[in-house]
Enzyme design. Structure first.
Site, PDB file in Angstrom:
ATOM      1  N   CYS A 166       7.874  -0.085 -11.031  1.00 36.37           N
ATOM      2  CA  CYS A 166       7.511   0.650 -10.218  1.00 36.37           C
ATOM      3  C   CYS A 166       6.533   2.183 -10.349  1.00 36.37           C
ATOM      4  CB  CYS A 166       8.836   1.264 -10.574  1.00 36.37           C
ATOM      5  SG  CYS A 166       8.853   2.860 -10.935  1.00 36.37           S
ATOM      6  N   CYS A 211       6.467   4.732 -13.254  1.00 36.72           N
ATOM      7  CA  CYS A 211       6.751   4.257 -14.314  1.00 36.72           C
ATOM      8  C   CYS A 211       5.826   4.066 -14.818  1.00 36.72           C
ATOM      9  CB  CYS A 211       7.763   2.831 -14.640  1.00 36.72           C
ATOM     10  SG  CYS A 211       8.999   2.765 -14.184  1.00 36.72           S
ATOM     11  N   CYS A 253       5.129  18.064   5.198  1.00 39.07           N
ATOM     12  CA  CYS A 253       4.618  16.743   4.288  1.00 39.07           C
ATOM     13  C   CYS A 253       3.952  15.960   5.087  1.00 39.07           C
ATOM     14  CB  CYS A 253       6.198  16.093   3.918  1.00 39.07           C
ATOM     15  SG  CYS A 253       5.828  14.856   2.868  1.00 39.07           S
ATOM     16  N   CYS A 288       5.379  12.517   4.750  1.00 35.87           N
ATOM     17  CA  CYS A 288       6.116  12.483   5.645  1.00 35.87           C
ATOM     18  C   CYS A 288       5.805  12.171   7.434  1.00 35.87           C
ATOM     19  CB  CYS A 288       7.439  13.695   6.262  1.00 35.87           C
ATOM     20  SG  CYS A 288       8.466  13.818   4.608  1.00 35.87           S
TER      21      CYS A 288
END
Length: 642
Positions: free
Chosen positions: A203, A206, A552, A555
């Protein structure tokens, strides 16, 4: 033909033949050695090209990059590294000190190299070493990075580097505890308070949290008493993850003697430390004198929760503390052992009072709500009492309390210039009293006033931004639906008529939406607010929906991948690949929350109220396809029961 003309033609012909002979005899490039010269020029240019793997120095500091880093450090025991940005003011200020450090460590036996890396150019290295600020200083010991957390002074840095350079030096153990199924209950069950992170090794979020979490763990381990931080690999300890409802990574939970509570604090070192220090304190603050309670009532802007007890050993007080722990993030709790306060509040010992400050009291509701607490009283009963009586009949909806107070729907909101300061309090209460007259007749709804400037974007989305009225109203319903009251002179009758029309289902919701596309036959369906229900919430289809913002960068980077994804699944019946500009349209379901861009959900057929969020770190064609294949239910396909 004239004689002169013939002679002229003969002369031109002779000149042409002569030129051909001369040209045929001109020396070639080879005869002048031009070919060799050109080749030599190419060779010289190649030699002039910069060798990016070459290691150079600048004022005694080694310059490293993506291309020469690994080869340089391969045979070095210890290397001091600085990741900098050319434009960084702190880096420029630190540069002379860093050069002195290089000169000092060069004199060690053996010399310790000091290097710097332009993190804006060496992006691979910056990512590899989790560089998120400038300057970042690390000590490389046998290829393993050791974070430097001291001051940026020559004496302290040199001392730390020399310590790490010792042959007997080993990295200190992690301050973060590692929990597994074998030790989880014993560690967590015995801790007064402990923060546990459930993570996945792959992750990205993480990995970003990991260094901050470890730094916080070190800081909190030095406190007295220490506050432990721990982590669980949720992909390996699946039973623990399932037991505590872990559905995304990282998930953080606070445990108090084994009882879990959601962690809603920051995710960087100092934020984690401050939050956990606050959480480690008592959930209820002591009220010593009567004046403090009087100030709460006179000037308070939120619910007042206070328990009256005999002392700290009172069993009722212990029960109150347990209940307060579970709600401490949403409410401020107080307690008192003062008989004077108890007399003023007109309650006996062992009583919990929930009451509103004077500004929110009215003749239509009790001034306080009391519950008697005994040692046998369940903490859940105390919690229920607090939550049930938190809001006044008409409260003040604010950004600071909205998520904790005003989640219940339907919510009737009246927008105007809300100001409880002395000069404007009368005007605010004038309009609030009109709302009270209606709210008392609809106890099944929540009523609130809200400042029109604080909620300017919401008012605009309701189509009331240019209403021309001083007071506007709306109903916010389940599923994210919004209903606006037609602009009119605001009074009790107008508001009552509006709420009654909503109750009878006579109002049409307001939907923030771009125009419906005329041509929408591409591989990626364009969804707008007005078509969200018809496309995304269609129970007969699986839908992958991307919420994006036109500005963005992530995006824009995803756009060609998403288009390729649409083409790949274009022929699959029952599956729609869709996208929606979330800045210009709204989802007509509050289950599809957008906290950043892009946000991608899979809306499974037959279960649109439980969309599955794409949490993968890689938004490439392969991983998005795997996500679809994992959750899609193709026609005729039978899913295994999990």
């Amino acid at each position: 033909m004239r004689p002169g003309t013939a002679r002229l033609l003969l002369l031109l012909l002779a000149l042409t033949q002569l030129l051909n002979v001369v040209c045929a005899q001109e020396p070639s490039a080879e005869s002048f050695g031009l070919e060799d010269a050109i080749e030599g020029e190419d060779t010289e240019d190649e030699e002039d090209e910069e060798d990016t793997s070459e290691v150079k120095e600048e004022n005694g500091v080694v310059l490293l990059s993506d291309s020469n880093f690994d080869s340089f450090v391969a045979d070095k025991d210890t290397v001091l590294l600085e990741f900098y940005a050319p434009w960084c003011g702190h880096c420029k200020q630190f540069a002379p000190e860093y050069e002195k450090i290089a000169e000092t460590l060069r004199g060690d036996d053996p010399p310790i190299p000091v290097a710097k890396i332009d993190a804006t150019a060496a992006v691979t290295l910056a990512g590899r070493f989790d560089v998120s600020g400038y300057p970042t200083i690390k000590i490389l010991k046998k290829g393993q990075a050791v974070d430097y957390e001291g001051t940026r002074t020559q004496a302290e840095i040199v001392a730390k580097v020399r310590e790490v350079a010792q042959p007997t030096w080993t990295p200190p153990p992690e301050a973060t505890l590692v929990l597994t199924a074998e030790n989880f209950d014993s560690v967590v069950g015995e801790a007064d308070i402990i923060l546990v992170e459930f993570y996945a090794p792959w992750c990205g979020h993480c990995k970003k949290l990991a260094p901050e979490y470890e730094k916080a763990a070190k800081e909190l381990s030095r406190r007295s008493p220490p506050i432990p931080l721990a982590k669980v690999d949720a992909t390996a300890e699946t039973d623990l993850a399932q037991r505590f409802g872990v559905s995304g990574y990282p998930t953080l939970k606070i445990f108090r003697r084994g009882k879990p509570f959601d962690y809603n604090g920051p995710r960087e070192k100092y934020g984690i430390v401050d939050y956990m220090v606050e959480q480690a304190g008592p959930p209820s603050k002591a009220v010593v004198g009567l004046k403090q309670v009087q100030e709460f009532l006179k000037d308070g802007d939120d619910v007042i929760i206070i328990g009256v007890f005999q002392g700290e050993n009172d069993p009722a007080y212990q029960q109150y503390q347990e209940a307060a722990n579970s709600l401490r993030e949403d409410y401020r709790f107080h307690h008192t052992f003062s008989t004077e306060v108890a007399k003023f509040l007109k309650v006996a010992s062992g009583t919990l009072l929930v009451m509103q400050p004077e500004r929110f009291q009215s003749r239509f509701e009790p001034k306080s709500h009391a519950i008697a607490i005994e040692g046998s009283t369940e903490a859940s009963a105390i919690r229920d009492h607090v939550v049930q009586h938190t809001l006044p009949l008409v409260g003040h909806r604010r950004a600071a309390t909205e998520a904790k107070r005003y989640t219940r729907r339907p919510l009737v909101v009246v927008y105007f210039s809300v100001d409880f300061s002395f000069d404007y309090r009368a005007s605010t209460q004038f309009w609030r009293n009109k709302v009270l007259e209606v709210a008392k007749d609809f106890p099944e709804y929540t009523f609130a006033i809200a400042d029109e400037e604080d909620y300017a974007s919401e008012v605009k989305d309701l189509g009331l931004g240019e209403s021309g009225e001083d007071v506007n109203a709306a109903v916010l319903d389940e599923g994210g639906r919004k209903f606006a009251m037609e602009p009119t002179d605001f009074d009790v009758d107008a508001l009552r008529e509006f709420v009654m029309a909503f109750k009878k289902g006579k109002l049409k919701p307001v939907i923030k939406s771009q125009p419906v596309p005329k041509n929408n036959k591409g591989p990626v369906k364009v969804v707008v607010g007005k078509t969200f229900k018809d496309i995304v919430l269609d129970p007969s289809q699986d839908v992958l929906i991307e919420f994006y913002a036109p500005w963005c960068g992530h995006c824009k980077q995803l756009e060609p991948v998403y288009a390729a994804l649409g083409k790949k699944y274009r022929s699959h019946k029952g599956l729609v690949i869709a996208k929606m500009d979330a800045t210009a349209n709204e989802a007509t379901s509050d289950r599809y929350k957008v906290d950043g861009f892009p946000t991608i959900y899979f809306a499974p057929r037959g279960d649109k109220q439980n969309p599955i969020k794409f949490e993968g770190a890689n938004r490439d064609l392969e991983h998005l396809s795997q996500f679809i294949d994992e959750h899609a239910r193709w026609p005729g396909q039978a899913k295994e029961e999990l």
